[in-house]
Structures are given as C-alpha cells and as structure tokens.
Design a protein around this motif. Structure first.
Motif, PDB file in Angstrom:
ATOM      1  N   ALA A 448       0.845  -1.188   0.000  1.00 56.82           N
ATOM      2  CA  ALA A 448       0.000   0.000   0.000  1.00 56.82           C
ATOM      3  C   ALA A 448       0.877   1.233   0.000  1.00 56.82           C
ATOM      4  CB  ALA A 448      -0.926   0.016   1.215  1.00 56.82           C
ATOM      5  N   GLU A 449       0.348   2.329  -0.535  1.00 57.89           N
ATOM      6  CA  GLU A 449       1.026   3.606  -0.446  1.00 57.89           C
ATOM      7  C   GLU A 449      -0.015   4.708  -0.342  1.00 57.89           C
ATOM      8  OE1 GLU A 449       2.588   5.343  -4.384  1.00 57.89           O
ATOM      9  OE2 GLU A 449       2.857   3.172  -4.637  1.00 57.89           O
ATOM     10  N   PRO A 450       0.361   5.861   0.225  1.00 54.52           N
ATOM     11  CA  PRO A 450      -0.605   6.947   0.387  1.00 54.52           C
ATOM     12  C   PRO A 450      -0.931   7.599  -0.951  1.00 54.52           C
ATOM     13  CG  PRO A 450       1.560   7.642   1.113  1.00 54.52           C
ATOM     14  CD  PRO A 450       1.676   6.177   0.797  1.00 54.52           C
ATOM     15  N   LEU A 451      -2.217   7.808  -1.214  1.00 55.21           N
ATOM     16  CA  LEU A 451      -2.622   8.485  -2.441  1.00 55.21           C
ATOM     17  C   LEU A 451      -2.061   9.903  -2.490  1.00 55.21           C
ATOM     18  CD1 LEU A 451      -4.297   8.564  -5.056  1.00 55.21           C
ATOM     19  CD2 LEU A 451      -6.269   9.236  -3.674  1.00 55.21           C
ATOM     20  N   SER A 452      -1.989  10.569  -1.341  1.00 56.34           N
ATOM     21  CA  SER A 452      -1.472  11.944  -1.319  1.00 56.34           C
ATOM     22  C   SER A 452      -0.025  12.003  -1.772  1.00 56.34           C
ATOM     23  CB  SER A 452      -1.610  12.537   0.080  1.00 56.34           C
ATOM     24  OG  SER A 452      -0.803  11.841   1.012  1.00 56.34           O
ATOM     25  N   GLY A 453       0.723  10.921  -1.557  1.00 53.17           N
ATOM     26  CA  GLY A 453       2.124  10.901  -1.967  1.00 53.17           C
ATOM     27  C   GLY A 453       2.319  10.806  -3.460  1.00 53.17           C
ATOM     28  N   GLY A 455       0.542  12.709  -5.535  1.00 54.31           N
ATOM     29  CA  GLY A 455       0.120  13.979  -6.090  1.00 54.31           C
ATOM     30  C   GLY A 455       1.295  14.881  -6.424  1.00 54.31           C
ATOM     31  N   VAL A 456       1.119  15.693  -7.453  1.00 54.27           N
ATOM     32  CA  VAL A 456       2.127  16.690  -7.820  1.00 54.27           C
ATOM     33  C   VAL A 456       1.755  18.026  -7.199  1.00 54.27           C
ATOM     34  CG1 VAL A 456       3.292  17.856  -9.732  1.00 54.27           C
ATOM     35  CG2 VAL A 456       2.584  15.467  -9.982  1.00 54.27           C
ATOM     36  N   ASP A 457       0.544  18.502  -7.477  1.00 50.56           N
ATOM     37  CA  ASP A 457       0.071  19.758  -6.893  1.00 50.56           C
ATOM     38  C   ASP A 457      -1.149  19.560  -5.992  1.00 50.56           C
ATOM     39  OD1 ASP A 457       1.962  21.450  -8.172  1.00 50.56           O
ATOM     40  OD2 ASP A 457       0.838  21.220 -10.031  1.00 50.56           O
ATOM     41  N   ARG A 458      -1.826  18.404  -6.103  1.00 50.15           N
ATOM     42  CA  ARG A 458      -3.007  18.169  -5.273  1.00 50.15           C
ATOM     43  C   ARG A 458      -2.732  17.028  -4.308  1.00 50.15           C
ATOM     44  NH1 ARG A 458      -7.380  15.635  -9.564  1.00 50.15           N
ATOM     45  NH2 ARG A 458      -6.480  13.560  -9.733  1.00 50.15           N
ATOM     46  N   ARG A 459      -3.534  16.939  -3.247  1.00 54.71           N
ATOM     47  CA  ARG A 459      -3.200  16.018  -2.164  1.00 54.71           C
ATOM     48  C   ARG A 459      -4.447  15.319  -1.603  1.00 54.71           C
ATOM     49  NH1 ARG A 459       0.995  16.884  -4.038  1.00 54.71           N
ATOM     50  NH2 ARG A 459       2.953  17.564  -3.087  1.00 54.71           N
ATOM     51  N   GLU A 460      -5.251  14.695  -2.443  1.00 56.98           N
ATOM     52  CA  GLU A 460      -6.378  13.918  -1.920  1.00 56.98           C
ATOM     53  C   GLU A 460      -5.863  12.768  -1.063  1.00 56.98           C
ATOM     54  OE1 GLU A 460      -7.993  15.483  -5.880  1.00 56.98           O
ATOM     55  OE2 GLU A 460      -6.095  14.667  -5.140  1.00 56.98           O
ATOM     56  N   ALA A 461      -6.623  12.445  -0.013  1.00 52.93           N
ATOM     57  CA  ALA A 461      -6.231  11.346   0.876  1.00 52.93           C
ATOM     58  C   ALA A 461      -6.861  10.041   0.402  1.00 52.93           C
ATOM     59  CB  ALA A 461      -6.669  11.650   2.303  1.00 52.93           C
ATOM     60  N   GLY A 462      -6.115   8.975   0.574  1.00 53.60           N
ATOM     61  CA  GLY A 462      -6.615   7.651   0.213  1.00 53.60           C
ATOM     62  C   GLY A 462      -5.502   6.633   0.299  1.00 53.60           C
ATOM     63  N   ALA A 463      -5.847   5.369   0.065  1.00 51.06           N
ATOM     64  CA  ALA A 463      -4.857   4.294   0.072  1.00 51.06           C
ATOM     65  C   ALA A 463      -4.826   3.630  -1.297  1.00 51.06           C
ATOM     66  CB  ALA A 463      -5.188   3.263   1.141  1.00 51.06           C
ATOM     67  N   VAL A 464      -3.626   3.530  -1.860  1.00 50.10           N
ATOM     68  CA  VAL A 464      -3.416   2.760  -3.081  1.00 50.10           C
ATOM     69  C   VAL A 464      -3.014   1.358  -2.623  1.00 50.10           C
ATOM     70  CG1 VAL A 464      -2.188   2.633  -5.274  1.00 50.10           C
ATOM     71  CG2 VAL A 464      -2.617   4.867  -4.216  1.00 50.10           C
ATOM     72  N   VAL A 465      -3.855   0.373  -2.891  1.00 58.19           N
ATOM     73  CA  VAL A 465      -3.710  -0.966  -2.315  1.00 58.19           C
ATOM     74  C   VAL A 465      -3.346  -1.972  -3.397  1.00 58.19           C
ATOM     75  CG1 VAL A 465      -4.833  -2.768  -0.952  1.00 58.19           C
ATOM     76  CG2 VAL A 465      -5.487  -0.358  -0.630  1.00 58.19           C
ATOM     77  N   GLY A 466      -2.196  -2.656  -3.233  1.00 59.90           N
ATOM     78  CA  GLY A 466      -1.827  -3.726  -4.150  1.00 59.90           C
ATOM     79  C   GLY A 466      -2.699  -4.945  -3.925  1.00 59.90           C
ATOM     80  N   THR A 467      -3.313  -5.477  -4.983  1.00 57.77           N
ATOM     81  CA  THR A 467      -4.295  -6.560  -4.848  1.00 57.77           C
ATOM     82  C   THR A 467      -3.792  -7.915  -5.327  1.00 57.77           C
ATOM     83  OG1 THR A 467      -5.213  -6.053  -7.036  1.00 57.77           O
ATOM     84  CG2 THR A 467      -6.190  -4.931  -5.138  1.00 57.77           C
ATOM     85  N   ALA A 468      -2.642  -7.967  -5.993  1.00 56.44           N
ATOM     86  CA  ALA A 468      -2.242  -9.206  -6.672  1.00 56.44           C
ATOM     87  C   ALA A 468      -2.051 -10.375  -5.720  1.00 56.44           C
ATOM     88  CB  ALA A 468      -0.951  -8.974  -7.468  1.00 56.44           C
ATOM     89  N   ARG A 469      -1.592 -10.110  -4.485  1.00 55.03           N
ATOM     90  CA  ARG A 469      -1.267 -11.196  -3.562  1.00 55.03           C
ATOM     91  C   ARG A 469      -2.313 -11.383  -2.462  1.00 55.03           C
ATOM     92  NH1 ARG A 469       5.269 -10.812  -2.907  1.00 55.03           N
ATOM     93  NH2 ARG A 469       5.715  -9.961  -4.963  1.00 55.03           N
ATOM     94  N   VAL A 470      -3.428 -10.682  -2.570  1.00 58.35           N
ATOM     95  CA  VAL A 470      -4.474 -10.791  -1.546  1.00 58.35           C
ATOM     96  C   VAL A 470      -5.344 -12.005  -1.872  1.00 58.35           C
ATOM     97  CG1 VAL A 470      -6.408  -9.646  -0.430  1.00 58.35           C
ATOM     98  CG2 VAL A 470      -4.429  -8.307  -1.163  1.00 58.35           C
TER      99      VAL A 470
END
Length: 491
Positions: A448-453, A455-470
C-alpha cells in the motif's frame, strides 16, 4: 508412486452437482477438499477430459477451475505428471480452523510464494510495490521450456556482446505481439529491448534533457508534463535527470489535455490504466494530446505498464497507434511475469531509436541474450498468452472478492481503479486516516502507499492498495484495516 484420484472419487469429494453455477461449485468444492485434506497432498487429479465426463461439465469449466486453484497455490501443474494437490502448511494446533487472534493483536495475512505454499509475513516487514504480481503465478515450467528452446536456437554469434537494440528474434516477436494485443503500429526495427521500463525512462529523459529527441524549447530546465497524481518513481527519475515536471490534473476521462503546458517538451502518460486512479484516457483527450504534441514537435511517452491485465472492460488500444511518429510506447513483463526478469521494450520512431540504442550501449552494453531468447520463445509458442489468460482469471477473482468485502466494510465509498491492473484506490477522509490505512496494511504484509504521496500539486487522501497477492482468506483482514482507518479522525 503418486496416488491418482479416480473421477468417481472426485465427484464424491465435491458433493452433488447443482443445476446452475457449476463453475463456482467446482472451484469451491475442489478448494474445500484440498484445504480440509479430503484430497491428499501429492495426489494426481484426473485428466480434464475424464473429470468433465464424470462431473457432467465441460472441459473448459474444469480447466478454468484448475487454473484458478493453481494460481491460488492449492494445486500444482507438473509437466508430464499432470495436476497434483499441493502440500499445504499444517493448521494451527487446537482444531481444524484458524486459531483465534488475541484481542488487539495485529491480523496476519498469508501471502503465496514459491511453488504455491504460503508463508506468514512478519508483521511490520517492508512490503513490495503495489504493482508487483503474485510470484506464485510465475509460469516456471513454461519459462524453463522457453529458456531451453530459446538458447538452443541461438547462433554462436549471438553469444558475444549483445546487440544493444535487442535480439532480432525478440524484437520481431514483440512487434507481432504488440500489433495483436495493443494495436500498436510497430515493426521489429522500431523496437529497442531494455532492462525494464525504469531503464527506458532513465535513458529517454536524459536524451530529453540534452535536447536530442525533441524539438527546441524555451531556455532553462527542460519541462515534462506529468499526470497529477502520478507515479512517485517516475517523478524521481525525471527529477534526477534535471528535468522540471509540470503536473496536469486527471479526471474521470484521464489527463486534462486542454491544460497541457506550452513550455513542456514531452508528456509522460499512462492512458490505458492511469496510475494511480485507474481511469482510461478518453478518445477526445487522446486526440487533444496528440494535437499538442504535433503543434510543438513534442514527444508523448506512453507507459503501457499493465494494460493487458483488464477484467471488466473491452481492450483499449495504445495511443501510439494513432501517431507512431510522436508517441514512444514503453512496456515490460514486470506486471505479468516478474520484475525479477528485468525485460522491457521501447517502441519508438526512427529519430528516437538511433540515439536510444546508443544510450543503451553506453549504459550496459545490452540486455542478457539468453533471457531475451527465452521471452521470444515464450511469445512464439503461445505460452505467454496462455499465462496472461490464466493470470487474468486469478486476479479478477481475487479483486471481486476484495471489492465485495470492501462494499460491506465501507458502504458508500467508491473504490477506484477496479477494471484493470494490480491495485485499487480507496478514498479516505483525511491525512490521519490515510496514515492509519497504509501503516495497518503494511503491518499485515499488504502492499500500500498513500494516495497523497502520488500527487504533484493536489493532495487527496486515500490508500493505493496492491491486490495481486491478496488471497481469499485475506480479504476480510484488508477490509477490517481500511474500515478502522476510515474512522480515524485528525490531521
């Protein structure tokens, strides 16, 4: 001598055949029989023909269920031996079910590795990238055959220093594949073999920085337009080369091409499945992007990173097919086979191919020839395409189960990026919730990684979740972590 399961015994293990949803019945029944030991480890399943006849289903139904279970690590496909039941880890002592977790203890997720047997990730261990495939799905037998066949076909001259453009047999095989699978306008002479998309970008951005592959621009640092949000790794490569990045917003139709900057010499885009939001670049936006490129003698760098892993939508052709003189298409096997192979490609116009080949020569003298030969054999034999079909089935099923669990845990939350690829995006109410989600998923071994990370100029919050191994049993833990994080308040 391995035990062979008779077709009639298989029917007894599965129970009565239902009148509908026989594919689901077959998969669930086989899975349960393996997990609870009714089908013993090492036992050989009947052939698909014999099993289909005994069960009263089509061979395709049998093959699909078996392929999914091979992907889940419960069955193992062995050339010339058939499909056998995998050896699973012993259940915890104290009963057949999973041991109850102490109150407050961090959940643990069992992720597949190696030949399919699971392993417990140590809580807190550094997770892999959100875009990394499940290594348990790597087609070991097919790859071993491809290595043998590919190396056997090499001439003595091929075993000297490699052609920095790539092995001709692989460039031809890739051209055929990309024409068929991605609708690309490509011949073997347009292909340059590289050590993954990361190297392709590293070489290309340095050519951009020196003005060798794009028209003249304003004085000062060369600017590249990037999607906002975008891949942090790609942004770092651009910055390391001394380039300036200009973020261009992304919405439901992809990159806002009407906002592309006049001073940029190139644009880096992921049009088939935008990272991280997962949207597709719409037809009008594609035309506007290419018009922008033509107006200023600019390049479009099209990262085709996981376009073939689509689930619930029709295929989307590459942008490169619309303007092969201005679009450079980048791809690799990292998302479908394994990032360990370090095999990728660039499809480029002649004005880019020549300096790119020279840059590749200076970088590493060329990519490993035996591995290039193996990939050419894998593509030529059809094994690559068969693996793609199998991987789609496995990932689609895992994604569907995870989406169902998230719908129950987070009602009303619109999860993004669901139609393709190896990740999902879960919106969250703020920075504190985002940190809690990413930390919680890392603690149970889920990428997982932070969605805000991103962003270039915008910073919405969220989680980018890797699904391949779930896996099937993991979805509840993932949903619980995200539900708890969504309740976190604060900045």
């Amino acid at each position: 001598m391995a035990t062979r399961i008779e077709p009639d015994a298989l029917l007894l293990a599965l129970g009565p055949r239902p009148g509908r949803d026989v594919g689901r019945w077959l998969h669930a029944g086989l899975r349960a029989a393996v997990v609870d030991g009714r089908l013993e480890a090492g036992a050989v399943l009947p052939s698909s023909r014999d099993a289909a006849a005994a069960l009263g289903v089509s061979r395709g139904t049998v093959t699909t269920a078996v392929d999914v279970l091979v992907g889940e690590g419960l069955l193992v496909s062995r050339p010339r031996s058939g499909v056998v039941v995998a050896a699973l880890p012993a259940p915890p002592s104290g009963g057949a079910g999973a041991a109850r977790r102490p109150t407050g203890a961090a959940p643990r997720v069992e992720l597949g590795t190696g030949s399919g047997a699971g392993r417990d990730l140590v809580p807190g261990a550094r997770p892999v990238s959100v875009g990394t495939p499940d290594p348990a799905l790597f087609p070991r037998a097919a790859w071993a055959r491809a290595v043998r066949d590919g190396v056997r076909g090499l001439a003595d001259a091929d075993l000297g220093y490699p052609d920095p453009q790539g092995l001709p047999a692989l460039r031809e095989a890739l051209a055929v594949h990309l024409r068929r699978a991605r609708g690309a306008h490509v011949a073997a002479d347009d292909v340059v073999v590289v050590s993954g998309v990361a190297q392709a970008l590293s070489l290309l951005v340095r050519l951009l920085a020196t003005g060798r592959v794009a028209g003249p621009g304003p004085t000062g640092r060369v600017a590249v337009a990037v999607e906002d949000p975008s891949s942090r790794g790609a942004l770092e490569l651009l910055h390391d080369a001394g380039l300036r990045t200009v973020g261009v917003p992304v919405d439901a139709d992809g990159l806002r091409a009407d906002l592309l900057p006049d001073d940029a010499r190139a644009a880096l885009v992921t049009p088939a499945h935008q990272f991280p939001l997962g949207v597709v670049l719409g037809p009008a936006r594609r035309r506007a992007l290419l018009a922008w490129a033509a107006a200023g003698d600019r390049l479009v760098l099209e990262d085709d990173y996981d376009a073939e892993l689509r689930y619930d939508r029709q295929p989307v052709a590459s942008v490169q097919a619309l303007d092969p003189e201005r679009v450079v298409l980048l791809g690799s096997v990292s998302k479908l086979l394994s990032p360990a192979l370090r095999l990728g490609w660039v499809v480029a116009p002649p004005r880019v191919v020549e300096p790119l080949v020279e840059a590749k020569r200076h970088a590493d003298l060329g990519t490993s020839v035996p591995e290039q030969a193996a990939l050419a054999a894998l593509l030529g034999s059809g094994a690559y395409q068969r693996h793609l079909r199998r991987a789609r089935l496995v990932y689609q099923r895992r994604r569907r189960l995870l989406l169902d669990a998230l719908a129950r845990a987070l009602p009303g939350v619109e999860v993004g990026g669901v139609a393709a690829g190896l990740h999902l995006v879960v919106p969250l109410p703020g920075a504190a919730a985002e940190r809690a989600a990413v930390d919680g998923l890392h603690a149970v071994g889920v990428p997982a990684e932070p969605l805000s990370g991103t962003g270039v100029d915008r910073r919405e919050a969220g989680a980018v979740v890797g699904t391949a191994r779930v896996r099937d049993g993991d979805v509840g833990v993932v949903a619980d972590v995200l539900r708890a994080a969504a309740l976190t308040r604060g900045r």
